[in-house]
Scaffold this active site. Structure first.
Site, PDB file in Angstrom:
ATOM      1  N   LYS A  14       1.539   3.471 -11.129  1.00  0.00           N
ATOM      2  CA  LYS A  14       0.373   2.650 -10.677  1.00  0.00           C
ATOM      3  C   LYS A  14       0.042   1.821 -11.592  1.00  0.00           C
ATOM      4  CE  LYS A  14      -0.201   4.386  -6.612  1.00  0.00           C
ATOM      5  NZ  LYS A  14       0.280   3.538  -5.558  1.00  0.00           N
ATOM      6  N   SER A  71      -4.302   2.471  -8.512  1.00  0.00           N
ATOM      7  CA  SER A  71      -5.011   3.731  -8.541  1.00  0.00           C
ATOM      8  C   SER A  71      -5.872   3.345  -9.666  1.00  0.00           C
ATOM      9  CB  SER A  71      -4.130   4.914  -8.443  1.00  0.00           C
ATOM     10  OG  SER A  71      -5.000   6.005  -8.685  1.00  0.00           O
ATOM     11  N   ASN A 102       0.726  -1.224  -0.073  1.00  0.00           N
ATOM     12  CA  ASN A 102      -0.032   0.013   0.206  1.00  0.00           C
ATOM     13  C   ASN A 102       0.951   1.383   0.123  1.00  0.00           C
ATOM     14  OD1 ASN A 102      -2.585   1.694   1.051  1.00  0.00           O
ATOM     15  ND2 ASN A 102      -0.673   1.817   2.598  1.00  0.00           N
ATOM     16  N   TYR A 161       3.097   9.593 -11.928  1.00  0.00           N
ATOM     17  CA  TYR A 161       2.135   8.926 -10.868  1.00  0.00           C
ATOM     18  C   TYR A 161       1.334   7.676 -11.719  1.00  0.00           C
ATOM     19  CZ  TYR A 161      -1.141   7.990  -7.040  1.00  0.00           C
ATOM     20  OH  TYR A 161      -1.767   7.204  -6.096  1.00  0.00           O
ATOM     21  N   ALA A 162       0.628   8.044 -12.711  1.00  0.00           N
ATOM     22  CA  ALA A 162      -0.106   7.179 -13.447  1.00  0.00           C
ATOM     23  C   ALA A 162       0.900   5.951 -14.097  1.00  0.00           C
ATOM     24  CB  ALA A 162      -0.866   7.658 -14.320  1.00  0.00           C
ATOM     25  N   ALA A 163       1.995   6.408 -14.448  1.00  0.00           N
ATOM     26  CA  ALA A 163       2.711   5.258 -15.081  1.00  0.00           C
ATOM     27  C   ALA A 163       2.991   4.197 -13.811  1.00  0.00           C
ATOM     28  CB  ALA A 163       4.107   5.925 -15.777  1.00  0.00           C
TER      29      ALA A 163
HETATM   30  N1  LIG Z   1      -6.014   8.664  -1.125  1.00  0.00           N
HETATM   31  C1  LIG Z   1      -6.130   8.433  -2.613  1.00  0.00           C
HETATM   32  O1  LIG Z   1      -7.043   9.130  -2.860  1.00  0.00           O
HETATM   33  C2  LIG Z   1      -5.763   7.379  -3.203  1.00  0.00           C
HETATM   34  C3  LIG Z   1      -6.227   7.000  -4.368  1.00  0.00           C
HETATM   35  C4  LIG Z   1      -5.847   5.970  -5.143  1.00  0.00           C
HETATM   36  C5  LIG Z   1      -4.571   5.183  -4.795  1.00  0.00           C
HETATM   37  N2  LIG Z   1      -4.123   5.417  -3.563  1.00  0.00           N
HETATM   38  C6  LIG Z   1      -3.020   4.780  -3.051  1.00  0.00           C
HETATM   39  O2  LIG Z   1      -3.202   4.246  -1.688  1.00  0.00           O
HETATM   40  C7  LIG Z   1      -1.937   4.282  -1.150  1.00  0.00           C
HETATM   41  C8  LIG Z   1      -2.130   4.847   0.177  1.00  0.00           C
HETATM   42  O3  LIG Z   1      -2.423   6.136   0.117  1.00  0.00           O
HETATM   43  P1  LIG Z   1      -2.910   6.981   1.104  1.00  0.00           P
HETATM   44  O4  LIG Z   1      -3.895   8.157   0.674  1.00  0.00           O
HETATM   45  O5  LIG Z   1      -3.396   6.397   2.424  1.00  0.00           O
HETATM   46  O6  LIG Z   1      -1.667   7.903   1.461  1.00  0.00           O
HETATM   47  P2  LIG Z   1      -1.157   8.740   2.805  1.00  0.00           P
HETATM   48  O7  LIG Z   1      -2.101   8.873   3.802  1.00  0.00           O
HETATM   49  O8  LIG Z   1      -0.153   9.647   2.107  1.00  0.00           O
HETATM   50  O9  LIG Z   1      -0.175   7.628   3.458  1.00  0.00           O
HETATM   51  C9  LIG Z   1       0.894   7.136   2.848  1.00  0.00           C
HETATM   52  C10 LIG Z   1       1.794   5.860   3.654  1.00  0.00           C
HETATM   53  O10 LIG Z   1       2.657   5.399   2.887  1.00  0.00           O
HETATM   54  C11 LIG Z   1       3.609   5.638   3.548  1.00  0.00           C
HETATM   55  N3  LIG Z   1       4.919   6.143   2.925  1.00  0.00           N
HETATM   56  C12 LIG Z   1       4.992   7.041   1.983  1.00  0.00           C
HETATM   57  N4  LIG Z   1       5.907   7.495   1.421  1.00  0.00           N
HETATM   58  C13 LIG Z   1       6.614   6.530   1.567  1.00  0.00           C
HETATM   59  C14 LIG Z   1       7.968   5.858   1.213  1.00  0.00           C
HETATM   60  N5  LIG Z   1       8.768   6.719   0.369  1.00  0.00           N
HETATM   61  N6  LIG Z   1       8.374   4.684   1.758  1.00  0.00           N
HETATM   62  C15 LIG Z   1       7.659   3.834   2.746  1.00  0.00           C
HETATM   63  N7  LIG Z   1       6.303   4.437   3.197  1.00  0.00           N
HETATM   64  C16 LIG Z   1       6.081   5.430   2.539  1.00  0.00           C
HETATM   65  C17 LIG Z   1       3.385   6.663   4.611  1.00  0.00           C
HETATM   66  O11 LIG Z   1       4.472   6.590   5.762  1.00  0.00           O
HETATM   67  P3  LIG Z   1       5.116   7.609   6.962  1.00  0.00           P
HETATM   68  O12 LIG Z   1       3.757   8.357   7.014  1.00  0.00           O
HETATM   69  O13 LIG Z   1       5.286   6.680   8.329  1.00  0.00           O
HETATM   70  O14 LIG Z   1       6.119   8.346   6.133  1.00  0.00           O
HETATM   71  C18 LIG Z   1       2.013   6.453   5.131  1.00  0.00           C
HETATM   72  O15 LIG Z   1       2.097   5.411   5.941  1.00  0.00           O
HETATM   73  C19 LIG Z   1      -0.780   4.756  -2.015  1.00  0.00           C
HETATM   74  O16 LIG Z   1      -0.313   3.951  -2.766  1.00  0.00           O
HETATM   75  C20 LIG Z   1      -1.729   5.712  -2.896  1.00  0.00           C
HETATM   76  O17 LIG Z   1      -1.044   5.887  -4.192  1.00  0.00           O
HETATM   77  C21 LIG Z   1      -4.451   6.559  -2.788  1.00  0.00           C
END
Ligand SMILES: NC(=O)c1ccc[n+]([C@@H]2O[C@H](COP(=O)([O-])OP(=O)(O)OC[C@H]3O[C@@H](n4cnc5c(N)ncnc54)[C@H](OP(=O)(O)O)[C@@H]3O)[C@@H](O)[C@H]2O)c1
Length: 245
Positions: free
Chosen positions: A158, A141, A89, A154-156
């Site tokens: 994902k 995503s 994730n 980002y899209a690439a």
């Molecule tokens: N939110 C959306 O609308 C959405 C939509 C589609 C897909 N996604 C995908 O869902 C996943 C979770 O998203 P979220 O919205 O929950 O994100 P978030 O609230 O920003 O949380 C991100 C999590 O990933 C960890 N992280 C960030 N950069 C990192 C790195 N370089 N190495 C290791 N861990 C890292 C963070 O750890 P720390 O806080 O401990 O640094 C945190 O636990 C992501 O892959 C995102 O692309 C999100």
């Protein structure tokens, strides 16, 4: 498998906040033991662990540091002796149109989303292969499925997770490992907090359910793929309120 999960051990990357924290809590509430990775959010991860005594283990992991991938997997297996589920994730969003983004920054987005995901998978595979019902879920995503202006990198990344996951599903089926992909739409987390109000309104209008998703809704979809969807592998589940329709 979906009745009694008390024996299952999961590793959730990016478990300290947002979607990953919701997945960690929901798995723990089902009785799983969960390695929850953080990069900077040790305090948040420790709070999750305190809320589920003996069931959540905070583990440091940085997507851009392969040594931390191996160390995170080993820490969980040393602690609980096995690994049954891997939820990939952790991710970082960074936008910008291609023509306005320096090459180094563009590739950093690919690297920061993809490299650690692959490294963590590679490190976990030998342990997953010894589980009676192993599974991997990659959090991609919808942007990686249908594209989005200003999000080429980002899209690439994902989208690559989809190709990676589907190919891996074919490679590891003989070890009984299911690999599925979850493609969320817009979800209310720190990642989308930065979306300006005007864009937020546009996104809500384009989402047929008329709102952003919640982390708990995405966690339920992740857990369905990970723990319950025993005849699904190589599947891509969108959970986007109809944004991509
Ligand atoms: N939110 C959306 O609308 C959405 C939509 C589609 C897909 N996604 C995908 O869902 C996943 C979770 O998203 P979220 O919205 O929950 O994100 P978030 O609230 O920003 O949380 C991100 C999590 O990933 C960890 N992280 C960030 N950069 C990192 C790195 N370089 N190495 C290791 N861990 C890292 C963070 O750890 P720390 O806080 O401990 O640094 C945190 O636990 C992501 O892959 C995102 O692309 C999100």
């Amino acid at each position: 498998m979906d009745g009694n999960n008390y024996d299952r051990v999961a590793l959730v990357s990016g478990g300290s906040r947002g979607i990953g924290a919701a997945v960690t809590s929901a798995l723990a509430e089902r009785g799983c033991r969960v390695g929850c990775t953080y990069r900077t959010g040790l305090e948040e991860a420790e709070k999750l662990a305190a809320g589920h005594p003996g069931q959540v283990l905070p583990v440091q992991f940085d997507l851009s540091d392969p040594a931390t991938a191996t160390a995170a997997v080993n820490r969980v297996v040393d602690h609980w002796g096995r690994m049954d589920s891997l939820i990939l994730n952790a991710g970082q969003w960074a936008g910008g149109r291609l023509a306005e983004t320096a090459a180094d920054s563009w590739w950093r987005v690919i690297d920061s989303n993809l490299r650690g995901t692959v490294d963590l998978t590679r490190a976990a595979l030998p342990y997953l292969a010894t589980s009676p019902s192993p599974s991997i879920v990659l959090v991609s995503s919808v942007v990686g499925l249908i594209g989005h202006a200003g999000d080429t990198a980002y899209a690439a990344a994902k989208s690559a997770m989809v190709g990676f996951g589907r190919s891996l599903a074919k490679e590891v089926a003989r070890d009984g490992i299911r690999v599925n992909i979850l493609a969320p739409g817009f979800v209310a987390t720190d990642m989308t907090d930065a979306v300006p109000l005007s864009s937020r309104k546009r996104i809500e209008d384009a989402t047929i359910l008329g709102r952003f998703g919640t982390v708990d809704e995405i966690a339920r979809a992740a857990i369905f793929l990970s723990e319950e969807a025993t005849f699904c592998t190589g599947s891509v589940l969108t959970a986007d309120g109809g944004w991509a329709l």
